[in-house]
Design an enzyme around this catalytic site. Structure first.
Site, mmCIF file in Angstrom:
data_model
loop_
_atom_site.group_PDB
_atom_site.id
_atom_site.type_symbol
_atom_site.label_atom_id
_atom_site.label_comp_id
_atom_site.label_asym_id
_atom_site.label_seq_id
_atom_site.Cartn_x
_atom_site.Cartn_y
_atom_site.Cartn_z
ATOM 1 N N THR A 132 0.599 -1.250 -0.022
ATOM 2 C CA THR A 132 -0.017 0.094 -0.003
ATOM 3 C C THR A 132 1.032 1.305 -0.098
ATOM 4 O OG1 THR A 132 -1.497 1.305 1.627
ATOM 5 C CG2 THR A 132 -0.082 -0.350 2.360
ATOM 6 N N ASP A 133 0.171 2.425 -0.189
ATOM 7 C CA ASP A 133 1.010 3.761 -0.216
ATOM 8 C C ASP A 133 1.152 4.106 1.097
ATOM 9 O OD1 ASP A 133 -2.096 4.071 0.154
ATOM 10 O OD2 ASP A 133 -1.958 5.852 -1.573
ATOM 11 N N TYR A 158 -1.831 -0.359 11.052
ATOM 12 C CA TYR A 158 -2.181 -1.167 9.666
ATOM 13 C C TYR A 158 -0.686 -0.937 8.910
ATOM 14 C CZ TYR A 158 -3.226 -1.413 4.650
ATOM 15 O OH TYR A 158 -3.310 -1.941 3.189
ATOM 16 N N LYS A 162 2.133 -3.319 7.447
ATOM 17 C CA LYS A 162 2.434 -3.473 5.920
ATOM 18 C C LYS A 162 3.897 -3.040 5.624
ATOM 19 C CE LYS A 162 0.155 -4.716 2.971
ATOM 20 N NZ LYS A 162 -0.433 -6.097 2.499
HETATM 21 P P1 NAD Z 1 -9.524 -7.280 2.257
HETATM 22 O O1 NAD Z 1 -9.767 -6.883 3.661
HETATM 23 O O2 NAD Z 1 -10.919 -6.949 1.335
HETATM 24 O O3 NAD Z 1 -9.397 -8.881 2.125
HETATM 25 C C1 NAD Z 1 -8.114 -9.465 2.776
HETATM 26 C C2 NAD Z 1 -8.414 -10.986 2.592
HETATM 27 O O4 NAD Z 1 -7.629 -11.683 3.029
HETATM 28 C C3 NAD Z 1 -9.917 -11.639 3.013
HETATM 29 O O5 NAD Z 1 -10.494 -12.392 1.948
HETATM 30 C C4 NAD Z 1 -9.374 -12.338 4.324
HETATM 31 O O6 NAD Z 1 -10.328 -13.344 4.494
HETATM 32 C C5 NAD Z 1 -8.080 -12.827 3.887
HETATM 33 N N1 NAD Z 1 -7.127 -12.893 5.209
HETATM 34 C C6 NAD Z 1 -7.073 -12.143 6.021
HETATM 35 N N2 NAD Z 1 -6.171 -12.776 7.028
HETATM 36 C C7 NAD Z 1 -5.878 -14.022 6.619
HETATM 37 C C8 NAD Z 1 -5.034 -15.000 6.914
HETATM 38 N N3 NAD Z 1 -4.432 -15.011 8.138
HETATM 39 N N4 NAD Z 1 -4.759 -16.034 5.970
HETATM 40 C C9 NAD Z 1 -5.506 -16.082 5.030
HETATM 41 N N5 NAD Z 1 -6.362 -15.235 4.359
HETATM 42 C C10 NAD Z 1 -6.420 -14.014 5.387
HETATM 43 O O7 NAD Z 1 -8.443 -6.536 1.707
HETATM 44 P P2 NAD Z 1 -8.256 -5.743 0.304
HETATM 45 O O8 NAD Z 1 -8.746 -4.377 0.416
HETATM 46 O O9 NAD Z 1 -8.624 -6.584 -0.809
HETATM 47 O O10 NAD Z 1 -6.667 -5.650 0.197
HETATM 48 C C11 NAD Z 1 -5.895 -6.835 -0.477
HETATM 49 C C12 NAD Z 1 -4.278 -6.263 -0.058
HETATM 50 O O11 NAD Z 1 -4.192 -5.400 -0.790
HETATM 51 C C13 NAD Z 1 -4.050 -6.201 1.199
HETATM 52 O O12 NAD Z 1 -2.642 -6.733 1.337
HETATM 53 C C14 NAD Z 1 -3.693 -4.784 1.246
HETATM 54 O O13 NAD Z 1 -2.995 -4.178 2.385
HETATM 55 C C15 NAD Z 1 -3.548 -4.117 -0.054
HETATM 56 N N6 NAD Z 1 -4.029 -2.877 -0.637
HETATM 57 C C16 NAD Z 1 -5.456 -2.636 -0.187
HETATM 58 C C17 NAD Z 1 -5.845 -1.393 -0.717
HETATM 59 C C18 NAD Z 1 -7.154 -0.997 -0.827
HETATM 60 O O14 NAD Z 1 -7.396 0.252 -1.154
HETATM 61 N N7 NAD Z 1 -8.216 -1.860 -0.292
HETATM 62 C C19 NAD Z 1 -4.879 -0.422 -1.455
HETATM 63 C C20 NAD Z 1 -3.464 -0.736 -1.628
HETATM 64 C C21 NAD Z 1 -3.113 -2.014 -1.274
#
Ligand code: NAD
Ligand code: TYD
Length: 353
Positions: A132-133, A158, A162
């Site tokens: 993430t940013d 968080y 990360k």
């Molecule tokens: P989300 O919270 O919607 O989904 C996370 C998924 O991971 C869920 O399906 C959950 O069940 C699973 N999970 C959590 N803990 C787990 C574990 N211990 N073992 C196995 N599975 C597990 O998140 P998202 O928004 O889809 O983000 C996905 C990735 O992208 C993350 O790493 C997040 O840091 C990164 N990210 C998100 C954004 C955003 O805007 N949403 C932006 C940049 C980066």
């Protein structure tokens, strides 16, 4: 074959659906199905032999080892994480467990599996870590956008968890030569996002004529990217990125939270007028700010453009309209994911503000 972690969450499920539709690559999808994961997101893949869903925890190293040796993937794309800043403020332990220990577990098992491969599989293997940013901290109004060389300065539990995982990935490349890449992306929006995050929360509250909670003065800025554009960027980095590199991905769409909330209200006024309220924006309520709330994020995605020819395909205005329409068309999905646990969360986060 690709091993995807967290492929039942928001971005992961969009990625799995995109990959299977466009590349036909088979996927093993390891997801714990926490409150944020929803197997229903992948319902359209039921019976499709190219998608193997495994319910399990990324901290379970025996399970990871078994999946790697059974399915012999050519890549791991690691999405699984605890992802919501507000939840990390109320309960940081899960964030350290999944984001730090979990990523460590995936790295260790990936290292062991990759070391056992012979050429050419070993040379082709990739570990892509999705980050993430927020690891870069907060920008002042006139500071340039974050680049890949901006020093890390995470401010929330968080972001810190990360950042820790990003550092481990970097070290595994530097020390062991694991062919790892990291993508750091700005705020995503689009279909299948759990309604604890700003955009779906506002859409759903507005439809239900509930108040629209805006933290503080609402002038915090985020750089919004449509989820499909993020998934396309991840696929490009996976296929053509250079191992050991970081890639910043952003929408080039900086908006204040108030701009975002007002834009949603305007779209709803037009496509879902409500006889009881003239303007959905009359539901906006400023509430107590999030502790340590980062003021501004912005991503410089020049490296993605120069090296890989990537740019976002969706404009914020059109992407937001599509997203609002998707939620209006999928109120049954919303109903499904907003269980008792979700209502408890709303009480924890909003009840006393
Ligand atoms: P989300 O919270 O919607 O989904 C996370 C998924 O991971 C869920 O399906 C959950 O069940 C699973 N999970 C959590 N803990 C787990 C574990 N211990 N073992 C196995 N599975 C597990 O998140 P998202 O928004 O889809 O983000 C996905 C990735 O992208 C993350 O790493 C997040 O840091 C990164 N990210 C998100 C954004 C955003 O805007 N949403 C932006 C940049 C980066
Ligand atoms: P969020 O979607 O939680 O993403 P992040 O904190 O990772 O950027 O929040 C986006 C912005 O919206 C952030 O500045 C916090 C703000 N926000 C509100 O004003 N009200 C809300 O109810 C939520 C969930 C977020």
């Amino acid at each position: 074959m690709i091993l995807v972690t967290g492929g039942a969450g928001f971005i992961g499920s969009n990625f799995v659906l995109d990959c299977i539709a466009t590349e036909k690559s088979p996927i093993v999808n390891l997801d714990k199905l926490t409150y944020a994961g929803n197997a229903g997101n992948l319902a359209s893949l039921k019976g499709d032999a190219r998608h193997i869903f495994v319910k399990g925890d990324i901290c379970d190293r025996a399970l990871l080892a078994r999946l790697l040796h059974e399915h012999r993937p050519s890549a791991i794309v690691h999405f699984a994480a605890e992802s919501h800043v507000d939840r990390s403020i109320h309960g940081p332990a899960d964030f350290v467990q999944t984001n730090v220990i979990g990523t460590f577990s995936v790295l260790e098992e990936a290292r062991s599996y990759w070391s056992s491969l012979a050429q050419p599989e070993k040379g082709r293997f990739r570990f892509l870590h999705v980050s993430t940013d927020e690891v870069y901290g907060s920008l002042g109004p006139d500071e340039p956008a974050f680049s890949e060389t901006t020093p890390y300065a995470p401010n929330s539990p968080y972001a810190a968890s990360k950042a820790a995982s990003d550092h481990l990935v970097r070290a595994y490349h530097h020390t062991y030569g694991l062919p790892a890449l990291t993508t750091n992306c700005s705020n995503n929006y689009g279909p299948l996002q759990f309604p604890e995050k700003l955009i779906p929360l506002i859409i759903i509250n507005a439809v239900q004529r509930k108040s629209l909670p805006v933290y503080g003065d609402g002038l915090n800025v985020r750089d919004w990217l449509y989820v499909g554009d993020h998934c396309a960027a991840v696929r490009l980095v996976l296929h053509r990125g250079r191992a050991g590199e970081n890639y910043n991905i952003g929408g080039g769409a900086e908006k204040t939270n108030l701009e975002v909330v007002n834009a949603i209200c305007t779209i709803l006024d037009e496509i879902r007028p409500n006889a009881l309220i003239t303007h959905h924006s009359s539901l906006i309520t400023h509430i107590k700010d999030r502790p340590g709330h980062d003021r501004r994020y912005a991503m410089n995605a020049k490296k993605m453009a120069d090296e890989l020819g990537w740019k976002p395909g969706e404009r914020f205005e059109t992407g937001l309209r599509k997203t609002v329409q998707w939620y209006l068309d999928h109120l049954d999905w919303v109903e499904n994911v907003t269980s008792g646990a979700y209502r408890k969360w709303l009480d924890i986060n909003y009840g006393h503000r």
